[in-house]
Design a protein around this motif. Structure first.
Motif, PDB file in Angstrom:
ATOM      1  N   THR A 296       0.847  -1.191   0.000  1.00 13.63           N
ATOM      2  CA  THR A 296       0.000   0.000   0.000  1.00 13.63           C
ATOM      3  C   THR A 296       0.880   1.237   0.000  1.00 13.63           C
ATOM      4  N   THR A 297       0.608   2.127  -0.931  1.00 20.16           N
ATOM      5  CA  THR A 297       1.303   3.412  -0.981  1.00 20.16           C
ATOM      6  C   THR A 297       0.285   4.522  -0.767  1.00 20.16           C
ATOM      7  N   ARG A 298       0.599   5.428   0.160  1.00 18.21           N
ATOM      8  CA  ARG A 298      -0.356   6.486   0.506  1.00 18.21           C
ATOM      9  C   ARG A 298       0.281   7.863   0.322  1.00 18.21           C
ATOM     10  N   LYS A 299      -0.483   8.749  -0.308  1.00 17.98           N
ATOM     11  CA  LYS A 299      -0.140  10.167  -0.350  1.00 17.98           C
ATOM     12  C   LYS A 299      -1.351  10.945   0.149  1.00 17.98           C
ATOM     13  N   ARG A 300      -1.097  11.915   1.009  1.00 18.28           N
ATOM     14  CA  ARG A 300      -2.227  12.680   1.500  1.00 18.28           C
ATOM     15  C   ARG A 300      -1.827  14.129   1.745  1.00 18.28           C
ATOM     16  N   VAL A 301      -2.831  15.000   1.675  1.00 14.64           N
ATOM     17  CA  VAL A 301      -2.664  16.415   1.985  1.00 14.64           C
ATOM     18  C   VAL A 301      -3.804  16.798   2.918  1.00 14.64           C
ATOM     19  N   ARG A 302      -3.442  17.349   4.089  1.00 18.59           N
ATOM     20  CA  ARG A 302      -4.442  17.792   5.054  1.00 18.59           C
ATOM     21  C   ARG A 302      -4.218  19.268   5.345  1.00 18.59           C
ATOM     22  N   GLY A 303      -5.301  20.008   5.433  1.00 27.34           N
ATOM     23  CA  GLY A 303      -5.162  21.421   5.747  1.00 27.34           C
ATOM     24  C   GLY A 303      -6.438  22.175   5.494  1.00 27.34           C
ATOM     25  N   GLY A 304      -6.294  23.489   5.448  1.00 28.15           N
ATOM     26  CA  GLY A 304      -7.446  24.343   5.241  1.00 28.15           C
ATOM     27  C   GLY A 304      -7.344  25.587   6.102  1.00 28.15           C
ATOM     28  N   TRP A 305      -8.464  26.314   6.190  1.00 29.63           N
ATOM     29  CA  TRP A 305      -8.529  27.563   6.939  1.00 29.63           C
ATOM     30  C   TRP A 305      -9.010  27.324   8.352  1.00 29.63           C
ATOM     31  N   GLY A 306      -8.474  28.115   9.279  1.00 30.92           N
ATOM     32  CA  GLY A 306      -8.925  28.064  10.657  1.00 30.92           C
ATOM     33  C   GLY A 306      -8.841  29.436  11.290  1.00 30.92           C
ATOM     34  N   GLN A 307      -9.724  29.695  12.232  1.00 24.95           N
ATOM     35  CA  GLN A 307      -9.690  30.961  12.942  1.00 24.95           C
ATOM     36  C   GLN A 307     -10.171  30.749  14.366  1.00 24.95           C
ATOM     37  N   ALA A 308      -9.589  31.512  15.285  1.00 21.49           N
ATOM     38  CA  ALA A 308      -9.956  31.413  16.696  1.00 21.49           C
ATOM     39  C   ALA A 308      -9.935  32.807  17.298  1.00 21.49           C
ATOM     40  N   VAL A 329     -14.472  31.504  20.345  1.00 27.24           N
ATOM     41  CA  VAL A 329     -15.114  30.953  19.154  1.00 27.24           C
ATOM     42  C   VAL A 329     -14.009  30.453  18.239  1.00 27.24           C
ATOM     43  N   ARG A 330     -14.084  29.195  17.847  1.00 26.47           N
ATOM     44  CA  ARG A 330     -13.081  28.617  16.951  1.00 26.47           C
ATOM     45  C   ARG A 330     -13.793  27.919  15.800  1.00 26.47           C
ATOM     46  N   ARG A 331     -13.400  28.213  14.579  1.00 20.50           N
ATOM     47  CA  ARG A 331     -13.990  27.606  13.384  1.00 20.50           C
ATOM     48  C   ARG A 331     -12.876  27.194  12.445  1.00 20.50           C
ATOM     49  N   SER A 332     -13.117  26.122  11.711  1.00 19.73           N
ATOM     50  CA  SER A 332     -12.143  25.698  10.709  1.00 19.73           C
ATOM     51  C   SER A 332     -12.852  24.913   9.618  1.00 19.73           C
ATOM     52  N   VAL A 333     -12.309  25.013   8.409  1.00 18.96           N
ATOM     53  CA  VAL A 333     -12.787  24.239   7.255  1.00 18.96           C
ATOM     54  C   VAL A 333     -11.568  23.576   6.637  1.00 18.96           C
ATOM     55  N   GLY A 334     -11.537  22.255   6.668  1.00 15.54           N
ATOM     56  CA  GLY A 334     -10.407  21.517   6.120  1.00 15.54           C
ATOM     57  C   GLY A 334     -10.768  20.813   4.828  1.00 15.54           C
ATOM     58  N   ASN A 335      -9.840  20.829   3.899  1.00 16.55           N
ATOM     59  CA  ASN A 335      -9.984  20.086   2.647  1.00 16.55           C
ATOM     60  C   ASN A 335      -8.854  19.065   2.600  1.00 16.55           C
ATOM     61  N   ASN A 336      -9.203  17.820   2.813  1.00 18.42           N
ATOM     62  CA  ASN A 336      -8.217  16.745   2.940  1.00 18.42           C
ATOM     63  C   ASN A 336      -8.351  15.777   1.767  1.00 18.42           C
ATOM     64  N   ARG A 337      -7.216  15.336   1.268  1.00 26.73           N
ATOM     65  CA  ARG A 337      -7.205  14.438   0.118  1.00 26.73           C
ATOM     66  C   ARG A 337      -6.235  13.299   0.404  1.00 26.73           C
ATOM     67  N   ALA A 338      -6.690  12.066   0.203  1.00 27.54           N
ATOM     68  CA  ALA A 338      -5.844  10.885   0.402  1.00 27.54           C
ATOM     69  C   ALA A 338      -5.896  10.008  -0.844  1.00 27.54           C
ATOM     70  N   GLU A 339      -4.710   9.662  -1.382  1.00 26.90           N
ATOM     71  CA  GLU A 339      -4.590   8.781  -2.541  1.00 26.90           C
ATOM     72  C   GLU A 339      -3.896   7.494  -2.097  1.00 26.90           C
ATOM     73  N   LEU A 340      -4.563   6.371  -2.301  1.00 32.22           N
ATOM     74  CA  LEU A 340      -4.002   5.078  -1.938  1.00 32.22           C
ATOM     75  C   LEU A 340      -3.930   4.186  -3.167  1.00 32.22           C
ATOM     76  N   SER A 341      -2.816   3.497  -3.286  1.00 30.91           N
ATOM     77  CA  SER A 341      -2.688   2.491  -4.344  1.00 30.91           C
ATOM     78  C   SER A 341      -2.323   1.157  -3.703  1.00 30.91           C
ATOM     79  N   TYR A 342      -2.975   0.082  -4.183  1.00 32.26           N
ATOM     80  CA  TYR A 342      -2.739  -1.272  -3.678  1.00 32.26           C
ATOM     81  C   TYR A 342      -2.155  -2.123  -4.806  1.00 32.26           C
TER      82      TYR A 342
END
Length: 812
Positions: A296-308, A329-342
């Motif tokens: 299994t090979t994995r590539k991922r990107v996690r992140g996005g905007w956050g404010q507190a 008050v804390r808010r965040s919106v994350g756009n996460n992408r994971a690519e897996l190959s088997y």
């Protein structure tokens, strides 16, 4: 409860008798200030006999510049030392009883400020009777980091690739903000710490053997993150801009307006990050007459905007009454992408199939928190009553669109979607009372308190699959349920402490009643549990002579199953490797014993600790494979564990421009346990070390290099391999020292990879993953009506004999 009352009463009578039974020959108090009257924290105060200048006693000033020590009566010389200030001597006549020496004003060293820049910072480590305090603001490698990264830079603390925090090798550690649970930390996600800007953090308290005042949760203790607070009048604050590659950007401010009757404060941070990670796992199976493997090979990107945003005010109702109101008050919106190959292989190691899986997730979080604090002080010095109330409401939603394709002829594409919604509410109340013992010359105190915590979590999880024939979505039966979690913890404690000559001692007892309940609504499965437990603690400290202190402590702890470990649902990003919880988990219990020696010397200090922990009902996440090659990881109450180790913390200042800090921790953990007929015994010897070198080049820049190494560790099912990395930082003050530019590189050699193996009779795993690549960061900090913190030696100092808890931080 009757047993608690009897034990607490007996404990109080014993300690009170000790307090009355000791006479105090000469109690010496005073305060050290600068020429402007500002308190001087961490100055060294020594008492010498006037006849022969022999050293008889010593102390270190606290954050308010005050000191307390004891000595035989008679004529004495008082010696006061402070980095970049003239050494001062004063002659005094001490009498029996209380001796208040008043204020001592220090004069800056006579230097040509046009040629030499004198700067002093607070000690990086300060030793208290029941805690170690790390002042993180002076660490260049902490500039522009978040709270998770700050913790990872504290000796004895480690943060893994998933954000899980461990102390001395154990993840069962309690994390608090200003002594209380907080929405800034989060209770359902380890990612919350990455949303807290590090420039808001003043210090981190490492409490490896908490007293009865603190909650009993956490096998190896408590990490308390103390936020910055400004006490000077007028308007002051700080602004920060940070840019990083890969994307790690932040804009933040911290502002304070203080008047005679009130104090307004506000903190805000806007962040954007995009964190790439990658890894691979080689898994081989020998199931009966079937042998196969896949990579299994994995590539991922996690992140996005956050404010507190934090807003609050202190109201000084009277000289003895203070009310604090604050909100978050804390808010965040994350756009996460994971690519897996088997890549699948048969028993002849021939590639038979290749699958590709894509998970695109949108994660939204919202936290609202409100808090009230009332503090009442009395005419009697040291007497105090506090009330705290807090409410936290949070929502967290993770929605994923998943697709999977295969190069095998006839295998149709697979389309799935998952929705995980978590709503949480927490109600918190506590009150603490401190009463000095011994009248005006009191060196002891009695403490009592109550704490109540109510927590409700509702988690709705579903995975659906598309039927391309009719375009409808159908839920997968094993991944469709609603989980309710209710937690009710009520606690009370009694504690007493005193100082007699060179001895300081403290004893306490805490009682906690726990009512936990889990319920799976769609399958009608419930699991209610209640238990009542007593948690004694004891501390003893002896100051052999000025700068040399011996300490001994004991505490009993509990580690209740975390919500994520109880949640039976699994993440569906990887449909061959599943992580699930276990609603039937029971709490762990730990008896902890620790001995320490603190040695202060002219150029620094050394802390040596020897510790032992006995754990029962140890929660361990085990791995097993089914006949199709799917992997499941679930936590179980596995075993009994004996762990013991030795730790050293060294602070050294060889020259005025060079500062070294090092930490070394070696321990052995012996685990004995079985689960469903399988043996999970393990015996590991491992160690970790950290060395930081900080150098100051006047008129040029400051530089810091930090190297971290964590040795391999044997686990019940395999082995965690070594990990090492280096960080560097450079900073320069500009704009007449109102601003600071800092450039840093995290993981200079891009070597921070988590690697581990699992070895079973029918299954083998070899895996490696890198959460974050090498990080470059440039930060600009501007201070409004503020100066850099000024204080004592940077090499780390002992808190001295302080007659009990040692101060600092809040009540718990």
């Amino acid at each position: 409860m009757q047993l608690l009352v009897r034990f607490g009463g007996a404990l109080f009578l014993i300690i009170a008798t000790c307090l009355v039974g000791y006479a105090q020959p000469a109690t010496v108090t005073g305060k050290v200030v600068d020429q402007d009257g500002n308190p001087m924290a961490y100055a060294t105060v020594a008492l010498h006999t006037a006849s022969d200048s022999a050293l008889v006693a010593g102390a270190i000033t606290d954050d308010q510049g005050q000191f307390l020590t004891q000595s035989p009566p008679g004529p004495h010389l008082v010696q006061i030392k402070m980095l970049s200030y003239r050494e001062s001597w004063f002659k005094v006549e001490l009498k029996k009883g209380k001796n208040d020496l008043g204020e001592f004003a220090l004069v800056p060293a006579a230097v040509d400020l046009e040629e030499v820049e004198i700067r002093a910072e607070r000690s990086q480590m300060v030793m208290k009777l029941d805690k170690r305090v790390f002042n993180v603001g002076s660490d260049l490698n902490n500039t522009a980091r978040n709270a998770s990264e700050l913790l990872d830079n504290v000796p004895s603390v480690a943060v893994d690739m998933d954000g899980n925090v461990s102390l001395r090798g154990s993840e069962n550690v309690r994390i608090l903000i200003d002594g209380k649970p907080s929405g800034l930390v989060g209770t359902g996600s380890t990612d919350a710490l990455r949303q807290l800007p590090g420039n808001l953090v003043d210090k981190i308290e490492v409490i490896t053997n908490p007293s009865a005042r603190y909650e009993a949760e956490g096998e190896v203790g408590i990490l308390n993150i103390v936020l910055k607070k400004e006490k000077r009048s007028g308007i002051n604050g700080a602004f920060e801009l940070t840019g990083g590659v890969p994307h790690n950007h932040r804009a933040s401010y911290s502002l304070n307006l203080r008047k005679k009757s009130f104090n307004l404060f506000s903190n805000f941070a806007l962040t954007y990050r995009s964190t790439p990670g990658q890894g691979s796992a080689d898994q081989r199976f020998n199931l009966g007459d079937t042998t196969f493997s896949y990579l299994t090979t994995r590539k991922r990107v996690r992140g996005g905007w956050g404010q507190a945003l934090t807003l609050g005010s202190d109201f000084f109702l009277s000289p003895k009454d203070q009310l604090t109101v604050s909100g978050l008050v804390r808010r965040s919106v994350g756009n996460n992408r994971a690519e897996l190959s088997y890549q699948d292989f048969n028993f002849e190691n021939v590639n038979t199939a290749n699958d590709f899986r894509l998970d695109e997730e949108v994660e939204t979080k919202r936290v609202i928190e409100g808090a009230l604090n009332y503090t009442r002080t009395f005419a009697q010095k040291g007497r105090k009553l506090t009330f705290d109330f807090q409410f936290i409401d949070s929502d967290d939603r993770e929605a994923s669109d998943i697709s999977q394709t295969s190069d095998v002829i006839g295998v149709a594409p697979l389309y799935q979607r998952s929705d995980n919604v978590e709503d949480e509410q927490t109600w918190f109340f506590q009150t603490n009372y401190v009463h000095p013992l011994g009248g005006e010359e009191a060196t002891g105190k009695f403490e009592a308190g109550y704490r109540g915590n109510l927590r409700f979590i509702e988690n709705d999880f579903v995975v659906e699959e598309l039927n391309e024939a009719d375009g409808t979505w159908s839920p997968l039966a094993d991944f469709d349920n609603e989980f309710l979690y209710t937690e009710n913890i009520q606690a009370a404690y009694l504690q007493a402490s005193n100082q007699t000559g060179r001895w300081s001692y403290q004893g306490g007892l805490r009682a906690e009643y726990t009512d936990l309940s889990t319920e799976l609504l769609k399958t009608n499965e419930t699991n209610p549990r209640t238990f009542f437990n007593l948690f004694p603690s004891a501390f003893l400290s002896y100051e052999a002579k000025a700068g040399r202190t011996w300490q001994l402590s004991y505490s009993r702890r509990i580690s209740r199953p975390r919500f994520r470990n109880l949640l039976p649902f699994t993440s569906y990003s990887d449909n061959r490797n599943f992580r699930a919880g276990n609603p039937n988990l029971n709490p762990e219990f730990t008896n902890s014993l620790e001995a320490g020696y603190v040695r202060d010397f002219e150029k620094g200090s050394l802390l040596s600790s020897l510790y032992y922990r006995h754990r029962t009902g140890v929660i361990q996440r085990i791995v097993f494979a089914d006949s199709t090659g799917f992997i499941f990881r679930i936590p179980v109450n596995l075993a009994v564990q004996h762990a013991y180790g030795v730790e050293f913390n060294l602070g050294l200042e060889p020259t005025d421009w060079w500062n070294l800090n090092g930490n070394f921790n070696f321990y052995r953990a012996i685990t004995r346990g079985d689960y469903e007929g399988q043996n999970f015994d393990a015996d590991t010897y491992t160690w970790n070390a950290r060395l930081s070198s900080k150098m100051k080049f006047p008129r040029l820049f400051d530089a810091q290099v930090t190297f971290d190494y964590r040795a391999p560790e044997i686990r019940p099912q395999g082995r965690m391999l070594a990990i090492y990395f280096m960080d560097i930082g450079l900073s320069r003050d500009i704009l007449k020292r109102k601003g600071t530019l800092t450039f840093s590189v995290r993981d200079l050699f891009n070597s921070r990879r988590w690697r581990w193996t699992v070895e079973e009779e029918d299954y083998f795993l070899e895996s490696a993953f890198q959460w974050r690549q090498r990080q470059f960061q440039l930060s600009f900090n501007y201070r409004l009506n503020q100066e850099k913190k000024r204080g004592g030696r940077r090499g780390g100092r002992s808190g001295g004999s302080n007659g009990g808890s040692g101060g600092g931080g809040g009540d718990f």
